[in-house]
Design an enzyme around this catalytic site. Structure first.
Site, PDB file in Angstrom:
ATOM      1  CD  GLU A 106      40.215  38.487  76.662  1.00  0.00           C
ATOM      2  OE1 GLU A 106      39.734  38.528  75.513  1.00  0.00           O
ATOM      3  OE2 GLU A 106      39.531  38.290  77.676  1.00  0.00           O
ATOM      4  CE  LYS A 137      39.473  34.745  76.129  1.00  0.00           C
ATOM      5  NZ  LYS A 137      38.089  34.750  76.646  1.00  0.00           N
TER       6      LYS A 137
END
Length: 342
Positions: free
Chosen positions: A177, A219
Site C-alpha cells: 500500500e 493497494k
C-alpha cells in the site's frame, strides 16, 4: 505455504464483485471515531463495533477479506468464538496490519517512513497461527510542488519490498500500500506524476526483493485532486487518469488492485471505482476496493453504539458493501445507491 496456495488466496481476495474491508484502525483511531458519537472506547465496545461488520448476514457476498488490527485478531466474539473463525465461516479471509505506523524521516522535512520491520518475521509467524492469510503495510507519501523527495520514495519502497518478502516467506499474501495523500492543494496532474514515480520505485524494490508478483496485491490511492485544490477533477477525469497511470506502471502478473478510499466520501469512492471499471480499456488485473471509512461510516452512524440499533448498522454496511461490489464490476447505479438496505 505452497506458491499455488498463495496465488489462490490473492485471487480469492479479488474475486468477481468482491473487495476487502479495512478494519485495521489502531486503538487511538477507533477511539476518536467512537468518541465523536459519545461511545466509550473499551476493548468490548471496539470488539462489538468490528463484530457488527463481521457477522453481517450475507457480507461474504461482497467482502472477500478483512484486514484486522493486532487487538482484533486476538479477540473472541460475544459468543466466545475467535473473530478470525467468525470471518472464515462467512467466507471472508482474515488479514492483518503489520506496520507500526509512519514516523518522521530523519534528515527530511514533513516526510515520513513507515516502520515495523524489526521482529516482523516472528510476528508474521504468530499471525499466521492466529488465522491470518494475508497482511498489509502502508507507506505514506505527501505531495507538494517540492515533495516527495526521492529519498522518501525510495526508503518507503524498500521497506515495502522487505515486508512483502517476509510475508511470502511466512505464507501470507502481502498487500502493498503506497498511499499518495489527498491532503494539499495539488492538481490531478501533479498527483498522477507523483503516483507514477512512486509505483515505479515500488515495483523496482519488489523486483530487487524477489517478490513473486502473482502472490501479492497492490493497494494504491486513486489519481485525484488534492482536497484543497480549487479545480476538483470530475469522476470521469479521475477514472481516466487512474487507469492510465496503473496501465503504465503495474505489471500484468499482479492479480489485482484494491484501492484505498483515502478520505473520499463513501459515495464518491464508489462512483470512482465504478467509473474506472466502466472504462473500455484492457486491464490485466482485477480492479476492486479495500475501503475502511468508505465502508464503515454509514454503519457507524446507524449503530450509534446502541444494542437496539446493531441490526440497523449491519443493514447499512450490507448496502454499502453491495454498492461497492457492483462498482467492482462497473454495474453501480444511482438506483442501487438509493435502494433501501435489505
Amino acid at each position: 505455504m505452497a506458491r499455488q496456495d498463495l496465488e489462490q488466496t490473492a485471487r480469492a481476495l479479488v474475486a468477481e464483485g468482491k473487495g476487502i474491508l479495512a478494519a485495521d484502525e489502531t486503538v487511538p483511531t477507533v477511539t476518536k471515531r467512537l468518541s465523536a458519537l459519545h461511545i466509550e472506547s473499551t476493548a468490548d465496545s471496539r470488539r462489538t463495533y468490528r463484530e457488527m461488520f463481521f457477522t453481517t448476514p450475507g457480507a461474504g457476498e461482497f467482502i472477500s477479506g478483512a484486514i484486522l488490527y493486532d487487538e482484533t485478531i486476538r479477540q473472541n466474539s460475544s459468543s466466545g468464538i475467535p473473530l478470525t473463525e467468525v470471518l472464515t465461516k462467512q467466507g471472508i479471509i482474515p488479514g492483518i496490519k503489520v506496520d507500526t505506523g509512519a514516523k518522521p524521516l530523519a534528515g527530511a522535512s514533513d516526510e515520513t517512513v513507515t516502520e515495523g520491520l524489526d521482529g516482523l518475521r516472528d510476528r508474521l509467524k504468530e499471525y499466521y497461527g492466529l488465522g491470518a492469510r494475508f497482511a498489509k503495510w502502508r507507506a505514506v507519501i505527501r505531495v507538494t510542488e517540492q515533495l516527495p523527495s526521492s529519498t522518501c520514495i525510495n526508503v518507503n519502497a524498500h521497506a515495502l519490498g522487505r515486508y512483502a518478502a517476509l510475508c511470502q516467506e511466512a505464507g501470507l499474501v502481502p498487500i502493498v500500500e503506497p498511499e499518495v495523500l489527498m491532503d494539499g492543494g495539488h492538481t490531478i496532474e501533479r498527483c498522477e506524476e507523483v503516483t507514477g514515480c512512486v509505483l515505479h520505485a515500488v515495483f523496482n524494490a519488489l523486483y530487487d526483493q524477489r517478490i513473486v508478483l502473482e502472490q501479492m496485491l497492490l493497494k494504491p490511492s486513486m489519481i485525484i485532486s488534492g482536497k484543497s485544490c480549487p479545480n476538483q477533477a470530475s469522476v470521469d477525469e479521475v477514472a481516466t487518469a487512474t487507469l492510465r497511470c496503473l496501465r503504465r506502471h503495474v505489471p500484468a502478473a499482479v492479480p489485482g488492485i484494491v484501492f484505498l478510499s483515502g478520505g473520499q466520501s463513501d459515495v464518491l469512492a464508489t462512483k470512482h471505482l465504478n467509473a474506472i471499471n466502466r472504462l473500455d480499456l484492457p486491464r490485466p488485473w482485477k480492479v476492486s476496493f479495500s475501503y475502511g471509512r468508505a465502508l464503515q461510516d454509514q454503519a457507524l452512524q446507524a449503530w450509534q453504539g446502541k444494542a437496539e440499533q446493531f441490526q440497523a448498522g449491519q443493514q447499512s454496511f450490507y448496502h454499502r458493501a453491495k454498492c461497492n461490489g457492483a462498482a467492482a464490476l462497473g454495474r453501480y447505479t444511482a438506483a442501487l445507491e438509493g435502494a433501501v438496505a435489505r
